[in-house]
Design a protein around this motif. Structure first.
Motif, PDB file in Angstrom:
ATOM      1  N   ARG A   1      -8.768   6.058  -1.371  1.00 59.45           N
ATOM      2  CA  ARG A   1      -9.261   4.814  -1.980  1.00 59.45           C
ATOM      3  C   ARG A   1     -10.701   4.518  -1.557  1.00 59.45           C
ATOM      4  O   ARG A   1     -11.525   4.086  -2.364  1.00 59.45           O
ATOM      5  N   ILE A   2     -10.979   4.756  -0.256  1.00 58.62           N
ATOM      6  CA  ILE A   2     -12.352   4.551   0.228  1.00 58.62           C
ATOM      7  C   ILE A   2     -13.296   5.481  -0.533  1.00 58.62           C
ATOM      8  O   ILE A   2     -14.364   5.064  -1.008  1.00 58.62           O
ATOM      9  N   ALA A   3     -12.877   6.741  -0.668  1.00 62.89           N
ATOM     10  CA  ALA A   3     -13.735   7.731  -1.332  1.00 62.89           C
ATOM     11  C   ALA A   3     -13.980   7.358  -2.801  1.00 62.89           C
ATOM     12  O   ALA A   3     -15.104   7.480  -3.306  1.00 62.89           O
ATOM     13  N   GLU A   4     -12.927   6.900  -3.455  1.00 63.47           N
ATOM     14  CA  GLU A   4     -13.095   6.473  -4.871  1.00 63.47           C
ATOM     15  C   GLU A   4     -14.089   5.330  -4.984  1.00 63.47           C
ATOM     16  O   GLU A   4     -14.965   5.317  -5.853  1.00 63.47           O
TER      17      GLU A   4
ATOM     18  N   GLY B   1      -6.892  -4.246   7.659  1.00 59.89           N
ATOM     19  CA  GLY B   1      -5.495  -4.049   7.320  1.00 59.89           C
ATOM     20  C   GLY B   1      -5.150  -4.557   5.929  1.00 59.89           C
ATOM     21  O   GLY B   1      -4.195  -4.096   5.299  1.00 59.89           O
ATOM     22  N   THR B   2      -5.936  -5.500   5.405  1.00 63.55           N
ATOM     23  CA  THR B   2      -5.657  -6.104   4.096  1.00 63.55           C
ATOM     24  C   THR B   2      -6.566  -5.574   2.991  1.00 63.55           C
ATOM     25  O   THR B   2      -6.105  -5.199   1.918  1.00 63.55           O
ATOM     26  N   ASN B   3      -7.863  -5.549   3.272  1.00 58.55           N
ATOM     27  CA  ASN B   3      -8.821  -5.127   2.247  1.00 58.55           C
ATOM     28  C   ASN B   3      -9.770  -4.044   2.739  1.00 58.55           C
ATOM     29  O   ASN B   3     -10.102  -3.989   3.922  1.00 58.55           O
TER      30      ASN B   3
ATOM     31  N   THR C   1     -14.609  -4.928  -3.400  1.00 61.67           N
ATOM     32  CA  THR C   1     -13.458  -5.124  -2.526  1.00 61.67           C
ATOM     33  C   THR C   1     -12.215  -4.601  -3.223  1.00 61.67           C
ATOM     34  O   THR C   1     -12.053  -4.791  -4.428  1.00 61.67           O
ATOM     35  N   THR C   2     -11.363  -3.918  -2.463  1.00 63.01           N
ATOM     36  CA  THR C   2     -10.123  -3.385  -3.027  1.00 63.01           C
ATOM     37  C   THR C   2      -9.024  -3.498  -1.964  1.00 63.01           C
ATOM     38  O   THR C   2      -9.325  -3.424  -0.764  1.00 63.01           O
ATOM     39  N   PRO C   3      -7.777  -3.734  -2.369  1.00 60.31           N
ATOM     40  CA  PRO C   3      -6.725  -3.867  -1.354  1.00 60.31           C
ATOM     41  C   PRO C   3      -6.526  -2.570  -0.565  1.00 60.31           C
ATOM     42  O   PRO C   3      -6.626  -1.480  -1.140  1.00 60.31           O
ATOM     43  N   THR C   4      -6.253  -2.687   0.728  1.00 57.25           N
ATOM     44  CA  THR C   4      -6.079  -1.500   1.563  1.00 57.25           C
ATOM     45  C   THR C   4      -4.770  -0.771   1.247  1.00 57.25           C
ATOM     46  O   THR C   4      -4.720   0.456   1.312  1.00 57.25           O
TER      47      THR C   4
ATOM     48  N   GLY D   1      -0.244   4.634   3.655  1.00 58.17           N
ATOM     49  CA  GLY D   1      -0.596   5.696   4.605  1.00 58.17           C
ATOM     50  C   GLY D   1      -2.058   6.119   4.593  1.00 58.17           C
ATOM     51  O   GLY D   1      -2.855   5.710   3.742  1.00 58.17           O
ATOM     52  N   LYS D   2      -2.341   6.988   5.533  1.00 59.11           N
ATOM     53  CA  LYS D   2      -3.708   7.383   5.844  1.00 59.11           C
ATOM     54  C   LYS D   2      -4.431   8.020   4.649  1.00 59.11           C
ATOM     55  O   LYS D   2      -5.532   7.613   4.280  1.00 59.11           O
ATOM     56  N   ASP D   3      -3.809   9.045   4.045  1.00 59.73           N
ATOM     57  CA  ASP D   3      -4.517   9.776   2.990  1.00 59.73           C
ATOM     58  C   ASP D   3      -4.780   8.888   1.782  1.00 59.73           C
ATOM     59  O   ASP D   3      -5.843   8.965   1.157  1.00 59.73           O
ATOM     60  N   HIS D   4      -3.817   8.034   1.491  1.00 57.35           N
ATOM     61  CA  HIS D   4      -4.014   7.086   0.398  1.00 57.35           C
ATOM     62  C   HIS D   4      -5.239   6.202   0.650  1.00 57.35           C
ATOM     63  O   HIS D   4      -6.088   6.022  -0.229  1.00 57.35           O
TER      64      HIS D   4
END
Lengths: 314, 314
Positions: free
Chosen positions: A44-47, A10-12, A29-32, A37-40
């Motif tokens: 971010r995961i994909a990036e 939920g955080t990172n 590590t990057t902030p969640t 929302g979901k697509d964001h």
């Protein structure tokens, strides 16, 4: 052989390139930013993965996240702490965004897979993993595979009842393991006993604000010889012991691996648990029984997520 | 296709030729004469089978017996009620004497296999079978196979704890399902409550000799509207419900099949159990949950033993 492990919280968002022999090679590590929302989050995961995949040859992606995950390890239902997620085929969403095959699994099962690949679980073909954290989770490994049950939700070890008259943990079940050993419940149990013993040092230390009392404070006090702390952890360990008897009598899996914050109490917790097992488990199940501590620490989620990819794609 | 099923008990040896579609074709019963020892019993089994095998084409033999059976379904350890048996490869002994391949399994697992092949279990790929008899036994079917665990002893469902403060059943574990629902313990529980209610008809009927009180008497009284009998069965059913929650939360197997003498109480027992499940099982596990009664009756052991042969040799 390398895979990418992702730990979505939920955080990172944590992601790592993991080598099946060497462990973590590179980690980011990057902030969640869960509220966006979901697509964001998926973008971010994909990036994050995109940067890593340029540098290494990757066989696949594994991701751990909270919530219930389908038997085929692609789809999560209503994950807590991720607002706006309903039923999401996260594996496919990530594959579409990265071009890399992906599987997902819930945090408790990921911890078990991490132990299987990189921790004490390497020594066992079958074991039961209990994670004593904020909640009490579980993962069941049978013949080096995660056991998911008929609909993917097996291993809710924290919700196994040991005293149906006992206290509530969540809204529906009384006297579960979690109601005794979940961090919050253990702290509450400790608060009650400390309040009854105002001459104990722990009373002096926490009576102004018992909210600050955490299991690690009990462990530290126990190490200094505080008898009340030792008693609180022993009673909790005994309750863990009864739960373990239930797991073993049902499944005849005799290797029990314990991880998570509360497990740092070590033998203050484990010896009383072993003692209950010695006294109350059926004799024939005792041969080969072991209760051991998993110490992969903060890396366990990333290692487990990568382990899922190794299991799925190698 | 036909197999021979054998039910080896302390009193009688039963054997039957079973057709996989038609069920029992021919059946014989002979006294076990357990005191005459292992070889005598094995010879008697072989003689009995010898007569049957002349008349039919048989693919193999399956045998149910008390005690712990090895994972490969050949060897039994210290079976109760069979004096002089230590660790016996009964499958091999029978094959040597008859020239027919053989596998063995314990009674509780045989009951589950019987249900799988010839009972309500035909409708389920995975289910958990609870046998409420003198003791409380269990068998776990996963994807149409018996689940044996790492060392062959999985499914001790009667020894799952629901209240670790509870009464003893055997010498080592408190508050197990068996300690509440085993026939003897249920009768004792009923005796206590009836003694506290001397105005109830059951007191008049049994107060001279409570040893004669059996669960079937409670069922009959309940059918006649006796409120105390209904209450005793309801309380027992609730306890069964808590045990079932434990099974389901651990294994995510949502079909529960109940057999054995005590289960003849039917919905006097099952409805309170279902009610506890509705109230206290975690919501996501409720989809597809069923608690059903197995009614194969006295034939279940022979049918299950033959089913073991079909599973092993067809």
């Amino acid at each position: 052989m390398k895979a990418i492990g992702v730990d979505l919280g939920g955080t990172n968002i944590k992601a790592a390139v993991v080598d099946n022999e060497k462990g973590i090679v590179e980690q980011v590590t990057t902030p969640t930013q869960a509220k966006l929302g979901k697509d964001h989050i998926l973008n971010r995961i994909a990036e994050t993965i995109g940067d890593l995949k340029k540098k290494y040859e990757i066989i696949g992606i594994g991701m751990g996240l909270p919530g219930m995950v389908s038997k085929d390890q692609t789809t999560v239902k209503y994950p807590p702490n991720l607002p706006g997620w309903t039923v999401v085929n996260a594996a496919e969403e990530i594959t579409q965004r990265t071009g890399i095959v992906c599987r997902i699994e819930n945090d408790a099962n990921i911890a078990a897979i991490g132990s299987l690949h990189f921790g004490v679980g390497r020594n066992f073909d079958s074991f039961i993993m209990i994670t004593l954290g904020t909640g009490v989770g579980g993962g069941i490994i049978i013949d080096r595979n995660i056991y998911k049950g008929t609909q993917g939700m097996a291993g809710e070890l924290g919700h196994v009842i040991i005293d149906y008259h006992g206290p509530l943990s969540n809204s529906v079940t009384r006297g579960t393991v979690e109601a005794y050993l979940g961090q919050r419940f253990l702290s509450r149990f400790a608060t009650d006993l400390i309040t009854q013993n105002p001459s104990n040092e722990l009373y002096e230390k926490f009576s102004n604000d018992f909210e600050k009392l955490e299991p690690i404070d009990l462990t530290n006090a126990a190490k200094e010889g505080n008898k009340l702390a030792i008693e609180i952890l022993a009673k909790s360990g005994q309750r863990l012991g009864y739960a373990i008897i239930n797991y073993v009598h049902m499944m005849d899996i005799r290797k029990i691996v314990v991880s998570g914050g509360v497990s740092k109490a070590g033998d203050f917790l484990f010896e009383p648990a072993r003692d209950i097992v010695r006294k109350h488990m059926m004799e024939p199940f005792k041969e080969g029984f072991e209760l051991v501590y998993e110490d992969l620490g903060n890396d366990s989620a990333l290692l487990g997520a990568a382990g899922l990819a190794f299991d799925s794609f190698s």
